[in-house]
Motif scaffolding. Structure first.
Motif, PDB file in Angstrom:
ATOM      1  N   ILE A  43       0.838  -1.204   0.000  1.00  0.00           N
ATOM      2  CA  ILE A  43       0.000   0.000   0.000  1.00  0.00           C
ATOM      3  C   ILE A  43       0.872   1.254   0.000  1.00  0.00           C
ATOM      4  O   ILE A  43       0.670   2.181  -0.789  1.00  0.00           O
ATOM      5  N   GLY A  44       1.859   1.277   0.905  1.00  0.00           N
ATOM      6  CA  GLY A  44       2.742   2.436   0.968  1.00  0.00           C
ATOM      7  C   GLY A  44       3.573   2.607  -0.288  1.00  0.00           C
ATOM      8  O   GLY A  44       3.744   3.721  -0.787  1.00  0.00           O
ATOM      9  N   PHE A  45       4.065   1.477  -0.817  1.00  0.00           N
ATOM     10  CA  PHE A  45       4.899   1.535  -2.018  1.00  0.00           C
ATOM     11  C   PHE A  45       4.132   2.120  -3.200  1.00  0.00           C
ATOM     12  O   PHE A  45       4.613   3.017  -3.891  1.00  0.00           O
ATOM     13  N   TYR A  46       2.932   1.604  -3.445  1.00  0.00           N
ATOM     14  CA  TYR A  46       2.163   2.084  -4.594  1.00  0.00           C
ATOM     15  C   TYR A  46       1.627   3.494  -4.371  1.00  0.00           C
ATOM     16  O   TYR A  46       1.361   4.207  -5.333  1.00  0.00           O
ATOM     17  N   THR A  47       1.490   3.894  -3.105  1.00  0.00           N
ATOM     18  CA  THR A  47       1.119   5.288  -2.838  1.00  0.00           C
ATOM     19  C   THR A  47       2.237   6.226  -3.274  1.00  0.00           C
ATOM     20  O   THR A  47       1.995   7.258  -3.907  1.00  0.00           O
ATOM     21  N   VAL A  48       3.484   5.849  -2.943  1.00  0.00           N
ATOM     22  CA  VAL A  48       4.629   6.654  -3.384  1.00  0.00           C
ATOM     23  C   VAL A  48       4.740   6.656  -4.901  1.00  0.00           C
ATOM     24  O   VAL A  48       4.983   7.690  -5.529  1.00  0.00           O
ATOM     25  N   MET A  49       4.562   5.485  -5.516  1.00  0.00           N
ATOM     26  CA  MET A  49       4.643   5.400  -6.970  1.00  0.00           C
ATOM     27  C   MET A  49       3.565   6.252  -7.630  1.00  0.00           C
ATOM     28  O   MET A  49       3.792   6.863  -8.683  1.00  0.00           O
ATOM     29  N   TRP A  50       2.374   6.292  -7.020  1.00  0.00           N
ATOM     30  CA  TRP A  50       1.305   7.137  -7.561  1.00  0.00           C
ATOM     31  C   TRP A  50       1.707   8.614  -7.481  1.00  0.00           C
ATOM     32  O   TRP A  50       1.502   9.378  -8.432  1.00  0.00           O
ATOM     33  N   GLY A  51       2.283   8.993  -6.340  1.00  0.00           N
ATOM     34  CA  GLY A  51       2.722  10.380  -6.190  1.00  0.00           C
ATOM     35  C   GLY A  51       3.812  10.738  -7.174  1.00  0.00           C
ATOM     36  O   GLY A  51       3.791  11.814  -7.787  1.00  0.00           O
ATOM     37  N   LYS A  52       4.787   9.822  -7.356  1.00  0.00           N
ATOM     38  CA  LYS A  52       5.852  10.065  -8.321  1.00  0.00           C
ATOM     39  C   LYS A  52       5.308  10.122  -9.737  1.00  0.00           C
ATOM     40  O   LYS A  52       5.739  10.944 -10.561  1.00  0.00           O
ATOM     41  N   GLY A  53       4.350   9.231 -10.040  1.00  0.00           N
ATOM     42  CA  GLY A  53       3.763   9.217 -11.371  1.00  0.00           C
ATOM     43  C   GLY A  53       2.979  10.479 -11.675  1.00  0.00           C
ATOM     44  O   GLY A  53       3.063  11.033 -12.775  1.00  0.00           O
ATOM     45  N   LYS A  54       2.214  10.951 -10.686  1.00  0.00           N
ATOM     46  CA  LYS A  54       1.440  12.180 -10.865  1.00  0.00           C
ATOM     47  C   LYS A  54       2.361  13.382 -11.060  1.00  0.00           C
ATOM     48  O   LYS A  54       2.130  14.244 -11.914  1.00  0.00           O
ATOM     49  N   GLU A  55       3.443  13.409 -10.279  1.00  0.00           N
ATOM     50  CA  GLU A  55       4.414  14.491 -10.389  1.00  0.00           C
ATOM     51  C   GLU A  55       5.098  14.477 -11.754  1.00  0.00           C
ATOM     52  O   GLU A  55       5.285  15.519 -12.388  1.00  0.00           O
ATOM     53  N   SER A  56       5.464  13.277 -12.224  1.00  0.00           N
ATOM     54  CA  SER A  56       6.115  13.147 -13.517  1.00  0.00           C
ATOM     55  C   SER A  56       5.181  13.520 -14.657  1.00  0.00           C
ATOM     56  O   SER A  56       5.583  14.173 -15.625  1.00  0.00           O
ATOM     57  N   THR A  57       3.904  13.137 -14.542  1.00  0.00           N
ATOM     58  CA  THR A  57       2.932  13.467 -15.583  1.00  0.00           C
ATOM     59  C   THR A  57       2.740  14.966 -15.703  1.00  0.00           C
ATOM     60  O   THR A  57       2.678  15.520 -16.809  1.00  0.00           O
ATOM     61  N   ILE A  58       2.652  15.646 -14.560  1.00  0.00           N
ATOM     62  CA  ILE A  58       2.476  17.099 -14.562  1.00  0.00           C
ATOM     63  C   ILE A  58       3.682  17.784 -15.203  1.00  0.00           C
ATOM     64  O   ILE A  58       3.532  18.692 -16.028  1.00  0.00           O
ATOM     65  N   LYS A  59       4.884  17.315 -14.856  1.00  0.00           N
ATOM     66  CA  LYS A  59       6.091  17.915 -15.420  1.00  0.00           C
ATOM     67  C   LYS A  59       6.150  17.712 -16.931  1.00  0.00           C
ATOM     68  O   LYS A  59       6.501  18.620 -17.688  1.00  0.00           O
ATOM     69  N   ASP A  60       5.801  16.487 -17.383  1.00  0.00           N
ATOM     70  CA  ASP A  60       5.847  16.208 -18.817  1.00  0.00           C
ATOM     71  C   ASP A  60       4.849  17.066 -19.583  1.00  0.00           C
ATOM     72  O   ASP A  60       5.147  17.574 -20.672  1.00  0.00           O
ATOM     73  N   LYS A  61       3.662  17.246 -19.017  1.00  0.00           N
ATOM     74  CA  LYS A  61       2.649  18.056 -19.704  1.00  0.00           C
ATOM     75  C   LYS A  61       3.071  19.519 -19.774  1.00  0.00           C
ATOM     76  O   LYS A  61       2.878  20.190 -20.786  1.00  0.00           O
ATOM     77  N   VAL A  62       3.662  20.001 -18.683  1.00  0.00           N
ATOM     78  CA  VAL A  62       4.121  21.398 -18.681  1.00  0.00           C
ATOM     79  C   VAL A  62       5.233  21.600 -19.697  1.00  0.00           C
ATOM     80  O   VAL A  62       5.254  22.590 -20.437  1.00  0.00           O
TER      81      VAL A  62
END
Length: 365
Positions: free
Chosen positions: A321-340
């Protein structure tokens, strides 16, 4: 569309699969190492030879990278950082093995679970991770790190009732149990050495990430790192193991352990870690440390016939649960950066489209 899938595979799927594979490999290598040391092999000898094997395999790397026109020339700054990386790596291993001698592998496993927390703190200090609790991605990374560490402690410290019994009762009653702990453990000294090791490991991640930004050639950096660690460990080992007979390796489990660790550990594992650090950052790599405990439990049940306990199931679930929560946060952060980045490359600085996207992003947080 095909390019987007390729980019997603390279940036997200491949690093995840590679890190999981490496953690599974490390479990097997640790098993070989334990078997070899129980036969009398010194860990000083093991470190020197395994890193020397890895350096020999990567010997051609500097010659190929030297011909590249993309890489910057090797200067004093790069060499000094790689030297610092070698000192950190060698020191952390010596501290870890010494800590286990004074305490036990159980305490080592428990303290190693703090690596993600230490890495997160150092990454924030060195501004490799942003700490803004107004963002969902930051909250996810922070909470996921804490949950993963807590789950790893559950696996390590709580056994609970047995769920699956795969051991033979008559064998366990007639065979003497092998203890890996110290007969007279000094937990305070051992804990100090182990804590020092697992502060140095996140620092290794940070320095390695900085080197990759300056000189993005994984194999060359790992070659020099392995070479430096082997030399430093040999210097320390010359004082710790003066008996020359200790350095003679027989063609048994010790040789197999050294070769496998050199090829799959010091060479392949360090190269993959360095590549993942350059691609995803130190926190991503550190988060696989608690996950490796769950992997070790699963592999022990499937391949070694170990018993499965309730604490392992609960802890592994919490870790996931904790691992995939971090991965979700990293993924969301990476997606935002790529779109910008994509919007900035296709729009002018004063484009209303880019401004509207940033406004919407702030509202979603």
């Amino acid at each position: 569309m095909a390019s987007e899938r390729t980019y997603f595979f390279y940036k997200d799927v491949l690093p995840f699969a590679a890190m999981v594979t490496m953690e599974c490999t490390n479990v097997g290598l640790n098993t070989l190492y334990k078997a070899a040391t129980l036969r009398g092999m010194s860990y000083h000898v093991f470190v020197v030879y395994s890193y020397a094997v890895a350096a020999f395999l990567l010997l051609p790397a500097p010659f190929f990278s030297g011909r590249s026109s993309v890489l910057p020339p090797v200067n004093f700054s790069i060499v000094s950082k790689i030297g610092l990386l070698g000192i950190i790596g060698c020191t952390s291993q010596i501290m870890g093995y010494t800590g286990i001698i004074y305490s036990s592998p159980t305490l080592a496993s428990a303290i190693s679970n703090l690596v993600p927390a230490f890495t997160f703190i150092l990454a924030v200090i060195f501004r490799m991770e942003t700490l803004s609790f107004s963002k969902k991605s930051t909250r996810a990374k922070f909470m996921g790190t804490i949950v993963s560490v807590a789950g790893a402690f559950v696996v390590t410290l709580y056994k609970g009732p047995k769920i699956i019994d795969l051991s033979s009762s008559h064998l366990s009653s007639s065979s003497p149990k092998l203890s890996l702990g110290s007969p007279q453990p000094n937990w305070a000294i051992g804990g100090l050495f182990l804590s020092t090791e697992y502060i140095l490991v996140p620092l290794w991640y940070i320095v390695q990430t900085q080197i990759m930004k300056e000189y993005p050639s994984e194999l060359t950096v790992v070659f020099f790192y392995n070479l430096i660690v082997s030399i430093l460990a040999a210097i320390v080992g010359a004082f710790s193991e003066p008996d020359s007979s200790v350095w003679k390796i027989k063609p048994d489990i010790a040789l197999v352990s050294i070769l496998c660790s050199g090829v799959l550990g010091s060479c392949l594992n360090n190269s993959v870690h360095t590549w993942a650090l350059r691609l995803k950052g130190p926190l991503f790599v550190a988060m696989f440390k608690p996950l490796s405990i769950a992997i070790a439990v699963a592999m022990g049940v499937m391949f070694l016939g170990d018993d499965l306990y309730l604490g392992s199931v609960i802890g592994a679930t919490i870790i996931s649960i904790g691992f995939y929560t971090v991965m979700w946060g990293k993924g969301k952060e990476s997606t935002i950066k790529d779109k910008v980045i994509n919007l900035e490359s296709s729009s002018t600085p004063t484009s209303p489209l880019l401004q509207n996207y940033k406004d919407e992003d702030m509202e979603s947080r």
